[in-house]
Design a protein around this motif. Structure first.
Motif, PDB file in Angstrom:
ATOM      1  N   GLU A   1      10.869   8.176  14.316  1.00 26.37           N
ATOM      2  CA  GLU A   1      11.426   8.602  15.060  1.00 26.37           C
ATOM      3  C   GLU A   1      13.726   8.595  14.762  1.00 26.37           C
ATOM      4  O   GLU A   1      13.816   9.505  15.001  1.00 26.37           O
ATOM      5  N   LEU A   2      13.422   7.059  14.546  1.00 21.89           N
ATOM      6  CA  LEU A   2      15.048   7.040  14.019  1.00 21.89           C
ATOM      7  C   LEU A   2      15.727   7.492  12.705  1.00 21.89           C
ATOM      8  O   LEU A   2      16.122   7.246  12.278  1.00 21.89           O
ATOM      9  N   GLY A   3      14.620   7.590  11.785  1.00 14.10           N
ATOM     10  CA  GLY A   3      14.602   8.275  10.796  1.00 14.10           C
ATOM     11  C   GLY A   3      15.368   7.266   9.540  1.00 14.10           C
ATOM     12  O   GLY A   3      15.216   7.432   8.362  1.00 14.10           O
ATOM     13  N   LEU A   4      13.513   6.050  10.071  1.00 13.51           N
ATOM     14  CA  LEU A   4      14.487   5.175   9.104  1.00 13.51           C
ATOM     15  C   LEU A   4      13.118   5.485   7.738  1.00 13.51           C
ATOM     16  O   LEU A   4      13.622   4.239   6.432  1.00 13.51           O
TER      17      LEU A   4
ATOM     18  N   MET B   1       2.983  -3.385 -10.722  1.00 16.62           N
ATOM     19  CA  MET B   1       3.293  -4.017  -9.905  1.00 16.62           C
ATOM     20  C   MET B   1       5.496  -2.878  -9.768  1.00 16.62           C
ATOM     21  O   MET B   1       6.237  -3.352  -9.767  1.00 16.62           O
ATOM     22  N   ARG B   2       5.178  -2.030 -10.684  1.00 15.73           N
ATOM     23  CA  ARG B   2       6.519  -1.467 -11.522  1.00 15.73           C
ATOM     24  C   ARG B   2       7.273  -0.721  -9.416  1.00 15.73           C
ATOM     25  O   ARG B   2       8.614  -0.925  -9.478  1.00 15.73           O
ATOM     26  N   ASP B   3       6.656  -0.663  -9.263  1.00 13.34           N
ATOM     27  CA  ASP B   3       7.318   0.301  -7.864  1.00 13.34           C
ATOM     28  C   ASP B   3       8.120  -0.516  -7.514  1.00 13.34           C
ATOM     29  O   ASP B   3       9.352  -1.008  -6.819  1.00 13.34           O
ATOM     30  N   VAL B   4       7.416  -2.039  -7.005  1.00 14.02           N
ATOM     31  CA  VAL B   4       7.781  -3.040  -6.459  1.00 14.02           C
ATOM     32  C   VAL B   4       9.183  -4.267  -7.265  1.00 14.02           C
ATOM     33  O   VAL B   4       9.986  -4.600  -6.746  1.00 14.02           O
ATOM     34  N   ASP B   5       8.913  -3.902  -8.740  1.00 12.09           N
ATOM     35  CA  ASP B   5       9.782  -4.080 -10.146  1.00 12.09           C
ATOM     36  C   ASP B   5      10.961  -3.491  -9.102  1.00 12.09           C
ATOM     37  O   ASP B   5      12.358  -4.145  -9.987  1.00 12.09           O
ATOM     38  N   MET B   6      11.012  -2.481  -9.176  1.00 11.88           N
ATOM     39  CA  MET B   6      12.329  -1.440  -9.080  1.00 11.88           C
ATOM     40  C   MET B   6      13.121  -1.765  -8.331  1.00 11.88           C
ATOM     41  O   MET B   6      14.366  -1.153  -7.512  1.00 11.88           O
ATOM     42  N   ASP B   7      12.581  -2.093  -7.147  1.00  8.50           N
ATOM     43  CA  ASP B   7      13.572  -2.511  -5.982  1.00  8.50           C
ATOM     44  C   ASP B   7      14.271  -4.157  -5.501  1.00  8.50           C
ATOM     45  O   ASP B   7      13.543  -4.785  -5.862  1.00  8.50           O
ATOM     46  N   GLY B   8      15.433  -3.566  -5.173  1.00  6.27           N
ATOM     47  CA  GLY B   8      16.563  -4.944  -5.668  1.00  6.27           C
ATOM     48  C   GLY B   8      16.538  -5.616  -4.763  1.00  6.27           C
ATOM     49  O   GLY B   8      16.873  -6.569  -4.978  1.00  6.27           O
TER      50      GLY B   8
ATOM     51  N   HIS C   1       0.951  -1.189   0.199  1.00  4.49           N
ATOM     52  CA  HIS C   1       0.472  -0.319   0.035  1.00  4.49           C
ATOM     53  C   HIS C   1       0.468   1.464  -0.106  1.00  4.49           C
ATOM     54  O   HIS C   1       0.532   2.556   0.073  1.00  4.49           O
ATOM     55  N   GLN C   2       2.003   1.525  -0.016  1.00  5.14           N
ATOM     56  CA  GLN C   2       3.213   1.849  -0.043  1.00  5.14           C
ATOM     57  C   GLN C   2       2.802   3.652   0.721  1.00  5.14           C
ATOM     58  O   GLN C   2       2.345   4.838   0.651  1.00  5.14           O
ATOM     59  N   THR C   3       2.575   3.071   1.960  1.00  9.95           N
ATOM     60  CA  THR C   3       1.777   4.379   3.264  1.00  9.95           C
ATOM     61  C   THR C   3       3.558   5.133   4.155  1.00  9.95           C
ATOM     62  O   THR C   3       3.228   6.021   4.683  1.00  9.95           O
ATOM     63  N   PHE C   4       4.308   4.716   3.171  1.00 10.44           N
ATOM     64  CA  PHE C   4       5.570   5.880   3.561  1.00 10.44           C
ATOM     65  C   PHE C   4       6.077   4.601   2.428  1.00 10.44           C
ATOM     66  O   PHE C   4       6.722   4.078   2.504  1.00 10.44           O
ATOM     67  N   VAL C   5       7.770   5.174   2.537  1.00 12.25           N
ATOM     68  CA  VAL C   5       8.847   5.738   2.304  1.00 12.25           C
ATOM     69  C   VAL C   5       9.710   4.935   3.415  1.00 12.25           C
ATOM     70  O   VAL C   5       9.936   5.927   3.855  1.00 12.25           O
ATOM     71  N   ALA C   6      10.992   4.115   2.678  1.00  9.69           N
ATOM     72  CA  ALA C   6      11.455   3.516   4.126  1.00  9.69           C
ATOM     73  C   ALA C   6      13.452   3.327   2.965  1.00  9.69           C
ATOM     74  O   ALA C   6      13.205   3.580   1.528  1.00  9.69           O
ATOM     75  N   THR C   7      14.160   3.599   3.701  1.00  8.16           N
ATOM     76  CA  THR C   7      15.565   3.216   3.724  1.00  8.16           C
ATOM     77  C   THR C   7      15.650   2.069   3.409  1.00  8.16           C
ATOM     78  O   THR C   7      15.092   1.123   3.636  1.00  8.16           O
ATOM     79  N   SER C   8      16.588   1.859   2.702  1.00  5.48           N
ATOM     80  CA  SER C   8      17.490   0.569   2.259  1.00  5.48           C
ATOM     81  C   SER C   8      17.692  -0.414   3.656  1.00  5.48           C
ATOM     82  O   SER C   8      17.479  -1.365   3.351  1.00  5.48           O
ATOM     83  N   GLN C   9      18.462   0.055   4.406  1.00  2.74           N
ATOM     84  CA  GLN C   9      18.499  -0.500   5.358  1.00  2.74           C
ATOM     85  C   GLN C   9      17.431  -1.398   6.495  1.00  2.74           C
ATOM     86  O   GLN C   9      17.256  -2.678   6.654  1.00  2.74           O
ATOM     87  N   LEU C  10      16.381  -0.661   5.645  1.00  2.00           N
ATOM     88  CA  LEU C  10      15.227  -1.212   6.548  1.00  2.00           C
ATOM     89  C   LEU C  10      14.810  -1.728   5.745  1.00  2.00           C
ATOM     90  O   LEU C  10      13.774  -3.325   6.259  1.00  2.00           O
TER      91      LEU C  10
END
Length: 335
Positions: A282-285, A157-164, A80-89
């Motif tokens: 809060e952790l900026g992730l 599914m383009r957003d998921v396709d682009m995630d390594g 649902h793309q409710t937020f954007v996450a860092t690569s580490q998360l």
């Protein structure tokens, strides 16, 4: 679930009802889940009477991590793309989802997006109109319709396709799951917790996967457990109030699925997973958390009531406002 990428069947069918009839029972999966539930129940019994306390804590840790990967990860972040996450998360979410043993994130997201796209129709893979047992169990044991691509074209599914990370998990899923999700957890309990192979297999293997599998299934069938039907009184008048906290928030989720505050199991802005997401913020992730404000909803309802726009147009406007607000919050300098 390689059905997503299979060739489309040459036999075209005319109605959505017939499309669903093309789904057949996957008897290998039926047999697997029968064994999983039998061994899993035995493992849960052993969990309370035979194992060391550290094994219990280890079991809880694995189930909790998997649940985060399923709900906060596959559901709220990717489906649902409710937020954007860092690569580490995103790496953590991929690993947590892998050890849950419910298939790749790509396939999970695909079927869940199809569930929302065709909700309430015969094309809905977890059709709630057929009852809880069908939605929770049977739907997960059926093959994909033979003409899946015919109506899967509308699932973006383009957003998921682009995630390594998603690509890596999809490509090497079974290797990752067997090593990281099954053999390694069992081995850790035996070597570092001095647990027997039998207990480790039944508890860390079967019982854990039993719980994570049903948590995954519940995300798609939760409305039939925690949701209220249209016109139902809140709180309800039956004895379920002592066991379940029912609400209309799951109905809200099917209208505004991109709201990060909506819990998978009937709550709003509360619950362990929502609390976890707040910690990540809060952790900026994570950033760009999308949610609907009371003013936006009130304004949308007014426009619908005054016939200025349709409900779909109003909800789309609420979503645009949420996206703008989320992006503005991302630009705020924090020190």
């Amino acid at each position: 679930m390689k059905e997503i990428k299979e060739e489309n069947n040459s036999n075209n069918i005319s109605s959505s009802n017939n499309e669903m009839k093309k789904r057949s029972m996957k008897w290998t999966a039926v047999l697997f889940y029968i064994y999983l539930h039998v061994f899993g129940v035995v493992g849960l019994y052993f969990l309370f009477i035979k194992v060391k306390w550290m094994t219990v804590f280890y079991f809880i840790f694995l189930v909790t991590s998997s649940s985060i990967g399923l709900t906060a990860g596959a559901h709220r972040l990717y489906a649902h793309q409710t937020f954007v996450a860092t690569s580490q998360l995103r790496l953590f979410i991929m690993l947590a989802h892998t050890i849950a043993g419910v298939g790749s994130i790509y396939n999970w997201v695909f079927w869940h997006r199809m569930h929302h796209k065709y909700y309430g129709t015969e094309k809905d893979p977890y059709n709630h109109k057929r009852g809880f047992f069908y939605s929770h169990v049977v739907s997960n044991l059926l093959s994909a319709p033979s003409d899946l691509k015919k109506y899967a074209r509308d699932i973006d599914m383009r957003d998921v396709d682009m995630d390594g990370y998603i690509w890596t998990q999809q490509k090497f899923y079974w290797i990752l799951f067997i090593v990281l999700g099954f053999l390694l957890p069992i081995h850790v309990a035996v070597v570092y917790l001095d647990e027997s192979y039998t207990n480790s297999f039944l508890i860390i293997g079967a019982a854990r996967l039993l719980l994570t599998t049903n948590i995954s299934w519940l995300v798609n069938s939760a409305l039939l457990v925690w949701g209220l039907k249209e016109g139902d009184k809140f709180p309800v008048d039956d004895n379920s109030v002592f066991f379940l906290s029912k609400s209309y928030w799951l109905n809200y989720h099917y209208m505004l699925p991109w709201d990060w505050k909506n819990d998978e199991f009937g709550a709003y802005e509360t619950g362990f997973i929502t609390f976890t997401i707040k910690i990540w913020r809060e952790l900026g992730l994570i950033n760009q958390l999308r949610t609907a404000t009371c003013n936006d909803v009130r304004e949308a309802l007014y426009k619908v009531a005054s016939s200025e726009m349709t409900m779909d147009e109003a909800l789309a406007e609420v979503k645009r406002n949420a996206e703008e607000t989320a992006y503005k919050e991302k630009l705020i300098y924090r020190h």
